[in-house]
Design a protein around this motif. Structure first.
Motif, PDB file in Angstrom:
ATOM      1  N   GLU A 154       2.463 -18.019 -27.685  1.00 17.46           N
ATOM      2  CA  GLU A 154       1.526 -18.697 -28.579  1.00 17.46           C
ATOM      3  C   GLU A 154       2.248 -19.469 -29.671  1.00 17.46           C
ATOM      4  O   GLU A 154       1.844 -20.561 -30.042  1.00 17.46           O
ATOM      5  CB  GLU A 154       0.562 -17.679 -29.210  1.00 17.46           C
ATOM      6  N   ASP A 155       3.307 -18.876 -30.242  1.00 20.77           N
ATOM      7  CA  ASP A 155       3.966 -19.534 -31.362  1.00 20.77           C
ATOM      8  C   ASP A 155       5.479 -19.688 -31.200  1.00 20.77           C
ATOM      9  O   ASP A 155       6.140 -20.273 -32.053  1.00 20.77           O
ATOM     10  CB  ASP A 155       3.688 -18.776 -32.667  1.00 20.77           C
ATOM     11  N   GLY A 156       6.042 -19.186 -30.086  1.00 28.55           N
ATOM     12  CA  GLY A 156       7.470 -19.362 -29.846  1.00 28.55           C
ATOM     13  C   GLY A 156       8.370 -18.403 -30.599  1.00 28.55           C
ATOM     14  O   GLY A 156       9.589 -18.496 -30.528  1.00 28.55           O
ATOM     15  N   TYR A 157       7.799 -17.438 -31.353  1.00 23.01           N
ATOM     16  CA  TYR A 157       8.605 -16.484 -32.112  1.00 23.01           C
ATOM     17  C   TYR A 157       8.896 -15.243 -31.274  1.00 23.01           C
ATOM     18  O   TYR A 157       8.235 -14.963 -30.286  1.00 23.01           O
ATOM     19  CB  TYR A 157       7.872 -16.047 -33.385  1.00 23.01           C
ATOM     20  N   LYS A 160       5.911 -25.142 -27.247  1.00 23.03           N
ATOM     21  CA  LYS A 160       5.608 -24.094 -28.222  1.00 23.03           C
ATOM     22  C   LYS A 160       6.816 -23.798 -29.098  1.00 23.03           C
ATOM     23  O   LYS A 160       6.672 -23.525 -30.297  1.00 23.03           O
ATOM     24  CB  LYS A 160       5.139 -22.829 -27.509  1.00 23.03           C
ATOM     25  N   GLU A 161       7.998 -23.859 -28.509  1.00 26.84           N
ATOM     26  CA  GLU A 161       9.207 -23.603 -29.291  1.00 26.84           C
ATOM     27  C   GLU A 161       9.481 -24.753 -30.260  1.00 26.84           C
ATOM     28  O   GLU A 161       9.891 -24.526 -31.411  1.00 26.84           O
ATOM     29  CB  GLU A 161      10.383 -23.366 -28.352  1.00 26.84           C
ATOM     30  N   TYR A 162       9.251 -25.992 -29.796  1.00 24.70           N
ATOM     31  CA  TYR A 162       9.342 -27.116 -30.715  1.00 24.70           C
ATOM     32  C   TYR A 162       8.347 -26.946 -31.860  1.00 24.70           C
ATOM     33  O   TYR A 162       8.659 -27.169 -33.027  1.00 24.70           O
ATOM     34  CB  TYR A 162       9.051 -28.429 -29.986  1.00 24.70           C
ATOM     35  N   SER A 163       7.125 -26.533 -31.528  1.00 26.85           N
ATOM     36  CA  SER A 163       6.086 -26.358 -32.546  1.00 26.85           C
ATOM     37  C   SER A 163       6.472 -25.282 -33.551  1.00 26.85           C
ATOM     38  O   SER A 163       6.187 -25.412 -34.745  1.00 26.85           O
ATOM     39  CB  SER A 163       4.748 -25.992 -31.887  1.00 26.85           C
ATOM     40  N   PHE A 183      17.220 -19.716 -29.917  1.00 24.71           N
ATOM     41  CA  PHE A 183      16.356 -20.604 -30.692  1.00 24.71           C
ATOM     42  C   PHE A 183      15.232 -19.822 -31.370  1.00 24.71           C
ATOM     43  O   PHE A 183      14.974 -19.998 -32.569  1.00 24.71           O
ATOM     44  CB  PHE A 183      15.761 -21.675 -29.767  1.00 24.71           C
ATOM     45  N   SER A 184      14.570 -18.957 -30.622  1.00 26.60           N
ATOM     46  CA  SER A 184      13.446 -18.203 -31.192  1.00 26.60           C
ATOM     47  C   SER A 184      13.917 -17.267 -32.305  1.00 26.60           C
ATOM     48  O   SER A 184      13.225 -17.080 -33.313  1.00 26.60           O
ATOM     49  CB  SER A 184      12.722 -17.416 -30.101  1.00 26.60           C
ATOM     50  N   GLY A 242      21.955 -28.742 -33.899  1.00 25.44           N
ATOM     51  CA  GLY A 242      22.398 -28.194 -32.621  1.00 25.44           C
ATOM     52  C   GLY A 242      21.296 -27.430 -31.920  1.00 25.44           C
ATOM     53  O   GLY A 242      21.128 -27.522 -30.693  1.00 25.44           O
ATOM     54  N   ALA A 243      20.517 -26.661 -32.669  1.00 24.24           N
ATOM     55  CA  ALA A 243      19.424 -25.892 -32.072  1.00 24.24           C
ATOM     56  C   ALA A 243      18.346 -26.808 -31.498  1.00 24.24           C
ATOM     57  O   ALA A 243      17.817 -26.557 -30.411  1.00 24.24           O
ATOM     58  CB  ALA A 243      18.819 -24.955 -33.117  1.00 24.24           C
ATOM     59  N   LEU A 244      18.023 -27.860 -32.219  1.00 24.82           N
ATOM     60  CA  LEU A 244      16.980 -28.777 -31.756  1.00 24.82           C
ATOM     61  C   LEU A 244      17.426 -29.605 -30.555  1.00 24.82           C
ATOM     62  O   LEU A 244      16.591 -30.198 -29.862  1.00 24.82           O
ATOM     63  CB  LEU A 244      16.558 -29.707 -32.900  1.00 24.82           C
TER      64      LEU A 244
END
Length: 558
Positions: A191-194, A302-305, A240-241, A292-294
């Protein structure tokens, strides 16, 4: 020694076989003391490390079932004893090769260093265990504590000299690399990439947020880890998360009191202060980490968001050059529009808004791109409350031309024709606030349009809904007749709310927070709990049947 994984049969017999091979608690303690007492006993390290490998293999083998408390106690004792042994060797500076020592001494030290690396590899293997039990979770946290203490020991004793400033960056990097990739990608919330990884939470609360040197070198070493991830193509989603999870909870330092970082405690007392207390160096490392992460591959929307949601508060203010995010934000907006992901697009525009507001970035197409997000799908999103909060922020400038304000009002009113009641209830007060806030007399004509008369045979709305430029839609020549139709809406809340436009504009602006979280469930619940005064008027006709000679429907069917 045969590993617990592979040839052994499963069940109690396998456990008994393993139990006979490994040391008990008393033997472990006896071996530890002997190693610390005399170099002649260094070879006993091999037995302890093999025991540890066997136990970790057992813990990682789901076929053996739940591991009993005896095995867990032995594993915990082995890990702690080996930590104490290597801590002792570090304090004696025996895990560092110096010039001037004999060839035999150099051989011994290199052998000890190899065993030290083997010990840490076993601990990292333990972190990679996927299935969860409370005892394994506790053991993993114990491993983190021991590893961080070894970082402390290395910083104190393994520098170029005892008095020279030193931080063991390579050791810390290995710990971070394994910590950030550990766990199951299934734990990432779609839902939120966390991720709510308990090991990361322990690291964050016990080390990352308390000690400035650990935070400084975290962002110093992470770009190197990201480079390895790009080459291997593995583990990038977990990293990333977890980076988002570490960054989102609080600012990395107080922007208004940068000097306070020098008062924060440090984990490694010998860490070089001139380097780690440089705010400019920290900002450059932070910038390199996030860029670097992006740029990691195959990240989901969702991870971008999840990153975009914290960009304006937790990332941009700590960049050395925030305009480096321009390309990423523009690409994220385009991705959101092309995939009809309104939330992704609006979050990207929120980042661009922050750059425009705080860094004087020129982005002339901002309101054109914002206007393009207003599609019928938008008002069906469950994240619409976040959208309206951001839209309210973007439309807050009193210098917006009347033509642009009118276009947004008209487009939102048009969307109400196909929107659910819970979304219409957000739009009506939002439009009311827009008209009050901007105070354009020309925008008032959208309510009291005189461009047509009742005698006109046919009214043609001059608003061009296909025009992409909000300054060219001819909205000012139109009216919000769409909202007038809402007076006859089937839902009483919508019908009652929209009547505000039939009254004088003397009411204060609405508090949008009172309307943003409405849903079908909340609307129905409110109706069910509503109390009525007096008797309700109802019509009721008793039917004898649905079909047949006496049924009501028979008059229409036969």
């Amino acid at each position: 020694m045969t590993s617990a994984k592979g040839k052994r049969s499963t069940g109690n017999s396998a456990k008994e076989e393993i139990k006979n091979e490994i040391c008990n608690l008393e033997e472990i303690e006896k071996i530890r003391k002997s190693i610390e007492e005399s170099p002649k006993n260094y070879n006993k390290l091999v037995r302890l490390l093999k025991n540890l490998h066997t136990l970790i293999s057992l813990l990682n083998d789901a076929n053996l079932g739940e591991v009993d408390s005896d095995f867990m106690s032995i594993a915990r004792s082995l890990i702690y004893s080996l930590y104490r042994i290597f801590s002792h060797l570090i304090s004696k500076r025996l895990l560092k090769v110096f010039k001037g020592i004999s060839e035999q001494e150099e051989t011994v030290r290199k052998w000890l260093i190899s065993k030290y690396e083997s010990f840490q590899k076993e601990l990292f293997d333990l972190w990679s265990i996927q299935f969860f039990t409370a005892s394994i979770a506790t053991l993993k946290i114990d491993v983190l504590e021991n590893l961080m203490k070894l970082v402390q020991d290395e910083g104190k004793y393994l520098g170029p000299s005892v008095d020279e400033a030193y931080f063991p960056t390579l050791r810390y990097r290995k710990i971070l690399q394994n910590l950030l990739v550990s766990g199951d990608e299934k734990s990432i919330n779609e839902e939120d990439g966390y991720t709510d990884d308990y090991l990361l939470l322990e690291f964050k609360e016990t080390y990352f947020e308390k000690y400035w040197d650990l935070k400084f070198y975290f962002f110093s070493e992470l770009p190197h880890i990201e480079e390895e991830l790009r080459e291997s193509g593995k583990g990038h989603r977990m990293v990333f998360s977890k980076l988002v999870a570490l960054t989102k909870s609080a600012p990395v330092y107080d922007l208004k009191n940068k000097e306070e970082i020098t008062e924060m405690p440090v984990w490694v007392e010998n860490a070089p202060q001139n380097t780690m207390y440089s705010v400019n160096t920290f900002r450059n490392n932070f910038e390199r980490t996030w860029i670097g992460a992006l740029n990691l591959q195959n990240l989901s929307k969702k991870e971008y968001s999840s990153a975009l949601a914290i960009l304006h508060k937790r990332i941009i203010p700590f960049f050395g050059d925030a305009q480096k995010l321009m390309d990423f934000l523009t690409a994220s907006y385009t991705l959101g529009v092309n995939t009809k992901d309104g939330l992704l697009a609006i979050l990207a525009l929120n980042g661009l808004w922050e750059l425009m507001k705080s860094y004087n970035l020129e982005y002339p197409n901002f309101y054109t791109n914002l206007y393009a997000i207003l599609t019928p799908e938008l008002l069906h999103l469950k994240e619409k409350s976040r959208f309206f909060r951001l839209l309210d922020l973007f439309m807050s400038s009193t210098h917006l031309p009347a033509s642009i304000v009118a276009s947004f009002i008209k487009r939102l009113a048009r969307l109400c024709l196909t929107a659910p009641p819970s979304s219409i209830i957000c739009v009506i007060p939002f439009i009311y606030n827009l008209i009050r806030k901007h105070g354009h007399s020309t925008c008032m004509l959208l309510i009291h349009s005189t461009t047509t008369t009742e005698e006109d045979a046919e009214y043609e709305d001059p608003f061009d809904e296909n025009e992409t430029d909000p300054s060219k839609t001819e909205a000012l020549g139109s009216s919000i007749w769409e909202l007038e139709t809402m007076i006859n809406h089937y839902h009483p809340n919508v019908s009652a709310l929209v009547k505000i436009f039939t009254q004088h504009f003397t009411k204060y602006s609405y508090n949008m927070e009172d309307f943003l979280d409405w849903s079908y469930a909340k609307l129905i619940d409110a109706e069910m709990k509503k109390r009525f005064k007096g008797d309700l008027g109802v019509e009721f006709e008793k039917w004898n049947g649905m079909f047949g000679d006496e049924g009501y429907m028979s008059d229409y069917l036969y």
